[in-house]
Design a protein around this motif. Structure first.
Motif, PDB file in Angstrom:
ATOM      1  N   ILE A 191      11.773   2.683 -47.780  1.00  0.00           N
ATOM      2  CA  ILE A 191      11.658   2.234 -46.395  1.00  0.00           C
ATOM      3  C   ILE A 191      10.893   0.925 -46.261  1.00  0.00           C
ATOM      4  O   ILE A 191      10.989   0.266 -45.246  1.00  0.00           O
ATOM      5  N   ILE A 192      10.119   0.564 -47.281  1.00  0.00           N
ATOM      6  CA  ILE A 192       9.277  -0.620 -47.138  1.00  0.00           C
ATOM      7  C   ILE A 192       9.771  -1.712 -48.090  1.00  0.00           C
ATOM      8  O   ILE A 192       9.697  -1.558 -49.304  1.00  0.00           O
ATOM      9  N   PRO A 193      10.293  -2.800 -47.530  1.00  0.00           N
ATOM     10  CA  PRO A 193      10.876  -3.827 -48.399  1.00  0.00           C
ATOM     11  C   PRO A 193       9.839  -4.564 -49.255  1.00  0.00           C
ATOM     12  O   PRO A 193      10.195  -5.100 -50.300  1.00  0.00           O
ATOM     13  N   SER A 194       8.589  -4.561 -48.825  1.00  0.00           N
ATOM     14  CA  SER A 194       7.605  -5.330 -49.585  1.00  0.00           C
ATOM     15  C   SER A 194       7.006  -4.542 -50.745  1.00  0.00           C
ATOM     16  O   SER A 194       6.165  -5.057 -51.467  1.00  0.00           O
TER      17      SER A 194
ATOM     18  N   ILE B  82       3.122   8.521 -46.034  1.00  0.00           N
ATOM     19  CA  ILE B  82       3.912   7.405 -46.538  1.00  0.00           C
ATOM     20  C   ILE B  82       3.298   6.961 -47.859  1.00  0.00           C
ATOM     21  O   ILE B  82       2.078   6.840 -47.966  1.00  0.00           O
ATOM     22  N   ALA B  83       4.117   6.780 -48.862  1.00  0.00           N
ATOM     23  CA  ALA B  83       3.610   6.290 -50.138  1.00  0.00           C
ATOM     24  C   ALA B  83       4.324   4.996 -50.485  1.00  0.00           C
ATOM     25  O   ALA B  83       5.518   4.852 -50.240  1.00  0.00           O
ATOM     26  N   GLY B  84       3.579   4.071 -51.025  1.00  0.00           N
ATOM     27  CA  GLY B  84       4.153   2.805 -51.467  1.00  0.00           C
ATOM     28  C   GLY B  84       3.732   2.540 -52.896  1.00  0.00           C
ATOM     29  O   GLY B  84       2.574   2.728 -53.253  1.00  0.00           O
TER      30      GLY B  84
ATOM     31  N   LYS C 294       3.534  -0.326 -55.762  1.00  0.00           N
ATOM     32  CA  LYS C 294       3.607  -1.771 -55.953  1.00  0.00           C
ATOM     33  C   LYS C 294       3.217  -2.089 -57.394  1.00  0.00           C
ATOM     34  O   LYS C 294       2.213  -1.579 -57.898  1.00  0.00           O
TER      35      LYS C 294
ATOM     36  N   GLU D  98       2.357  -5.010 -60.280  1.00  0.00           N
ATOM     37  CA  GLU D  98       1.975  -6.398 -60.503  1.00  0.00           C
ATOM     38  C   GLU D  98       1.803  -6.632 -61.995  1.00  0.00           C
ATOM     39  O   GLU D  98       1.355  -5.743 -62.717  1.00  0.00           O
TER      40      GLU D  98
ATOM     41  N   SER E 111      -3.000   3.026 -60.910  1.00  0.00           N
ATOM     42  CA  SER E 111      -4.133   3.221 -60.011  1.00  0.00           C
ATOM     43  C   SER E 111      -3.614   3.820 -58.714  1.00  0.00           C
ATOM     44  O   SER E 111      -2.589   3.399 -58.187  1.00  0.00           O
TER      45      SER E 111
ATOM     46  N   SER F 189      -4.547   5.300 -54.783  1.00  0.00           N
ATOM     47  CA  SER F 189      -5.540   5.455 -53.722  1.00  0.00           C
ATOM     48  C   SER F 189      -4.901   6.226 -52.575  1.00  0.00           C
ATOM     49  O   SER F 189      -3.741   6.028 -52.256  1.00  0.00           O
TER      50      SER F 189
ATOM     51  N   TYR G 222       0.268   0.159 -58.692  1.00  0.00           N
ATOM     52  CA  TYR G 222      -0.618   0.613 -57.618  1.00  0.00           C
ATOM     53  C   TYR G 222       0.150   1.594 -56.749  1.00  0.00           C
ATOM     54  O   TYR G 222       1.196   1.262 -56.201  1.00  0.00           O
TER      55      TYR G 222
ATOM     56  N   ASP H 171      -0.215   3.604 -53.398  1.00  0.00           N
ATOM     57  CA  ASP H 171      -1.030   3.804 -52.197  1.00  0.00           C
ATOM     58  C   ASP H 171      -0.374   4.878 -51.350  1.00  0.00           C
ATOM     59  O   ASP H 171       0.796   4.777 -51.003  1.00  0.00           O
TER      60      ASP H 171
ATOM     61  N   LYS I  92       5.790  -4.057 -39.540  1.00  0.00           N
ATOM     62  CA  LYS I  92       6.066  -2.669 -39.170  1.00  0.00           C
ATOM     63  C   LYS I  92       4.771  -1.909 -38.983  1.00  0.00           C
ATOM     64  O   LYS I  92       3.888  -1.951 -39.844  1.00  0.00           O
TER      65      LYS I  92
ATOM     66  N   PHE J  13       0.135  -2.006 -49.828  1.00  0.00           N
ATOM     67  CA  PHE J  13       1.422  -2.595 -50.199  1.00  0.00           C
ATOM     68  C   PHE J  13       2.035  -3.405 -49.065  1.00  0.00           C
ATOM     69  O   PHE J  13       3.191  -3.785 -49.124  1.00  0.00           O
ATOM     70  N   SER J  14       1.256  -3.664 -48.001  1.00  0.00           N
ATOM     71  CA  SER J  14       1.868  -4.269 -46.813  1.00  0.00           C
ATOM     72  C   SER J  14       2.207  -5.737 -47.000  1.00  0.00           C
ATOM     73  O   SER J  14       3.122  -6.247 -46.381  1.00  0.00           O
ATOM     74  N   GLY J  15       1.455  -6.432 -47.830  1.00  0.00           N
ATOM     75  CA  GLY J  15       1.701  -7.863 -47.974  1.00  0.00           C
ATOM     76  C   GLY J  15       2.536  -8.172 -49.198  1.00  0.00           C
ATOM     77  O   GLY J  15       3.130  -7.290 -49.804  1.00  0.00           O
TER      78      GLY J  15
ATOM     79  N   ARG K 299      -0.526  -7.042 -53.609  1.00  0.00           N
ATOM     80  CA  ARG K 299      -1.220  -5.811 -53.278  1.00  0.00           C
ATOM     81  C   ARG K 299      -2.692  -6.122 -53.024  1.00  0.00           C
ATOM     82  O   ARG K 299      -3.356  -6.733 -53.844  1.00  0.00           O
TER      83      ARG K 299
ATOM     84  N   LYS L 211      -6.254  -4.397 -51.355  1.00  0.00           N
ATOM     85  CA  LYS L 211      -6.914  -3.247 -50.741  1.00  0.00           C
ATOM     86  C   LYS L 211      -7.962  -3.787 -49.781  1.00  0.00           C
ATOM     87  O   LYS L 211      -8.881  -4.497 -50.177  1.00  0.00           O
TER      88      LYS L 211
ATOM     89  N   THR M 139       4.042  -3.021 -43.168  1.00  0.00           N
ATOM     90  CA  THR M 139       4.335  -4.329 -43.747  1.00  0.00           C
ATOM     91  C   THR M 139       3.890  -5.369 -42.738  1.00  0.00           C
ATOM     92  O   THR M 139       3.917  -5.125 -41.536  1.00  0.00           O
TER      93      THR M 139
END
Lengths: 360, 268
Positions: free
Chosen positions: A47-50, A66-68, A70, A72, A113, A115, A160, A162, B48, B82-84, B87, B89, B130
């Protein structure tokens, strides 16, 4: 945020009623589910494009998470021990191609990691820390995920995860968070690597060419799946999956089990147990009921002094009078629970298969 | 990262293909979560937000003193890691987050009838999933929708949007621009100095902008925040464009609420 939401206000009589109906064979749950049945849920992923992978799960009682995920690129730390290992691999596999063989066992725990944000709690409070420890433990025990984060000898992915709990933690949010993380990881994709060997990593900017973090075959079926953590309570001779708030209040023992795919062969879909933890059941803090024989209001005699009352209570095992449970669960029950989780066609299998069908 | 906004003067189209007075797609839902009194989900372009409202309910006593016959409003903002693009925090006690929540708290106070709920607390939880520009505006709009869903009496919609300004004039740049040397383009440059509505993340990095929030369609400005420098002469038209944008945001939010109400009636 009012703190009352985590504490359920039930009288000793209500607790006793709940406990005895859950101890029947078969147990009768307050919401009419069978022992292995989960609450209905709404789930969506991607659901989250970023983010590399994301998911949202909403249980029918209104709790939502909601879990994201990411990823790096991070520079790996050179460590004396690790070079030896990669040298060995070099000898085995020959030249640069050894890079692929070197992925076995090269992952480090610190590359993942996690959180968890729970409204009304600070991030260093016991609940979020404990929850993230339990979920990370299962991910690491799986063993294969962290190896997949290896890019080359100098770089790796740092993952990560989250997790946001959007609603107040009405019941113990572990199953919700675990299912959300499972879905997010399942949908997570990493860009395709274009560089070779130990160069600075360069990635294909075509997202269509990206690869799933949990690899899939050409038909889109998963070869490997993230672990899931399930919450089970034991009441008398019975056990109950995905307990609601009321059921947790009378649990004799609460355990969290993590199950993942077995590493032997991905074709036979056997699951294996990754971790078990017991969780302090909230039922220990419930108010106890007082049997008629000890109640001064019922007998009309003067109340006993506190220590004598305690001693007198010890002996009584009157039916229908609520006693907060002490001790743990029986071994036979634990064995049954484990069997129910990991057997082929068991609960973990069913949950994973159900989540596979969640569409983006 | 410097951004090339000079192409705007050529076609009068912005980076994402909008004209100067076009809003991004606004999509909103209300009653998204069952466990709270009011909730909403709002998308403004790629920004969002999920908002949940609890209350008016008896809340924790803060400090012990009575709050003078008015409901307390608590605003909590959490920006997801993860919004930006990278990453990040956000730590507790982040100044920027604190300022945002204070602004929303003050803004919401102007429209809610808090005097009806003395001694109770209305807590607004905002989750940023986001972010791509117009963060404060999106937060305010999401909070309004969730408050409507919670049924807290309020005088009118509180709607917000951002307005910016292209800085193409030679005087504001300080240095002569190469294009101005071309004979035909210099006059175009003067016209291209346009105010812009509803900036996205890239534009926000590059251009001066302000966030304006109005009370419904009344042109009564309750929020006006600007953190960048701009020529004083440009401010008036930026504000005018922003207020006009708020009216359009209001009509979109109104249709969301009405659709939801209709669906509730239909489904019983």
């Amino acid at each position: 945020m009012p703190p009352t939401s985590s504490q359920l206000l039930l009288s000793p009589a209500e607790l006793s009623y709940l406990h005895s109906s859950l101890s029947l064979t078969p147990p009768i749950r307050p919401d009419g589910r069978t022992t292995t049945q989960f609450r209905p849920l709404v789930a969506e992923s991607g659901i989250i494009p970023s983010a590399n992978g994301s998911a949202r799960v909403c249980f029918s009682d209104g709790t939502e998470a909601i879990a994201g995920v990411k990823a790096e690129v991070e520079k790996s730390q050179w460590r004396p021990g690790s070079t030896e290992q990669s040298l060995q691999v070099d000898e085995d596999g020959g030249d640069d191609e050894a890079g692929q063989a070197g992925t076995q066992g090269t992952g480090e725990n610190s590359w993942i990691s996690m959180s968890i944000e729970v409204p009304g709690f600070r991030d260093d409070d016991a609940l979020p820390v404990f929850l993230s420890a339990m979920l990370t433990e299962a991910l690491l025990a799986d063993g294969k995920l962290k190896d997949r984060l290896w890019i080359n000898r100098r770089f790796h992915w740092k993952l990560y995860i989250d997790i946001l709990l959007l609603s107040a933690p009405l019941s113990y949010p572990l199953p919700l968070l675990s299912l959300t993380t499972h879905l997010a990881l399942l949908s997570a994709r990493l860009p395709k690597l274009k560089s070779e060997g130990d160069e600075d990593p360069l990635f294909d900017d075509d997202w269509e060419a990206s690869t799933y973090l949990y690899p899939r075959d050409t038909k889109g079926a998963c070869l490997d799946r993230p672990p899931i953590t399930l919450l089970v309570i034991a009441v008398g001779p019975n056990f109950v999956f995905d307990p609601s708030k009321e059921e947790l209040a009378v649990a004799e023992a609460v355990i969290a089990l993590s199950a993942g795919t077995s590493d032997a062969s991905t074709l036979n879909k056997n699951l294996r147990l990754l971790s078990i933890r017991t969780i302090d059941p909230p039922s220990r803090l419930t108010p106890l009921g007082i049997p008629d024989a000890l109640s001064s209001a019922a007998t009309g005699s003067a109340p006993l002094p506190p220590d004598e009352q305690l001693a007198a209570r010890e002996g009584t095992d009157e039916h229908g009078v609520w006693n907060p449970p002490r001790g743990g669960m029986k071994r036979a029950v634990l064995a049954q629970i484990i069997k129910a989780v990991i057997e082929p066609g068991g609960v973990a299998q069913e949950v994973m298969d159900g989540l596979m069908h969640v569409e983006v | 990262m410097p951004l090339d906004t000079s192409s705007y003067s050529l076609a009068l189209l912005r980076l994402d293909g909008r004209r100067w007075n076009e809003l991004r797609r606004i999509h909103a839902q209300i009653s998204t979560q069952a466990a709270v009194d009011g909730s909403s989900y709002l998308e403004m372009g790629n920004t969002k937000i999920i908002c949940t409202v609890t209350g008016p309910a008896e809340g924790r006593r803060v400090g012990g003193g009575g709050s003078g016959g008015e409901a307390t409003i608590q605003v909590e903002i959490s920006v997801a890691g993860f919004s930006g693009v990278d990453r990040k925090k956000s730590g507790r006690g982040d100044r920027r987050i604190f300022e945002l929540s204070y602004t929303i708290e003050q803004a919401v106070q102007t429209t809610l009838h808090t005097q009806n709920y003395s001694g109770s607390t209305i807590s607004i939880n905002l989750h940023v999933l986001t972010q791509d520009g117009s963060l404060l505006a999106a937060l305010i709009n999401a909070a309004t929708l969730a408050l409507i869903d919670a049924g807290v009496p309020m005088s009118d919609y509180l709607c917000a949007c951002t307005a910016g300004s292209t800085t193409n004039t030679a005087s504001s740049k300080g240095a002569p621009r190469p294009q101005a040397a071309l004979p035909g383009l210099s006059s175009l440059d003067e016209e291209a100095d346009d105010p812009l509505l509803d900036l996205n993340g890239l534009e926000e990095q590059e251009l001066p902008f302000l966030t304006v929030g109005t009370l419904g369609a009344s042109e009564k400005v309750v929020v006006c925040i600007m953190e960048t420098r701009v020529q004083a002469t440009r401010l008036e038209e930026m504000l005018a464009v922003g207020v006009d944008g708020c009216k359009r945001v209001r009509s979109i939010m109104d249709s969301v609420v009405r659709d939801h109400g209709k669906r509730m009636v239909d489904e019983g």
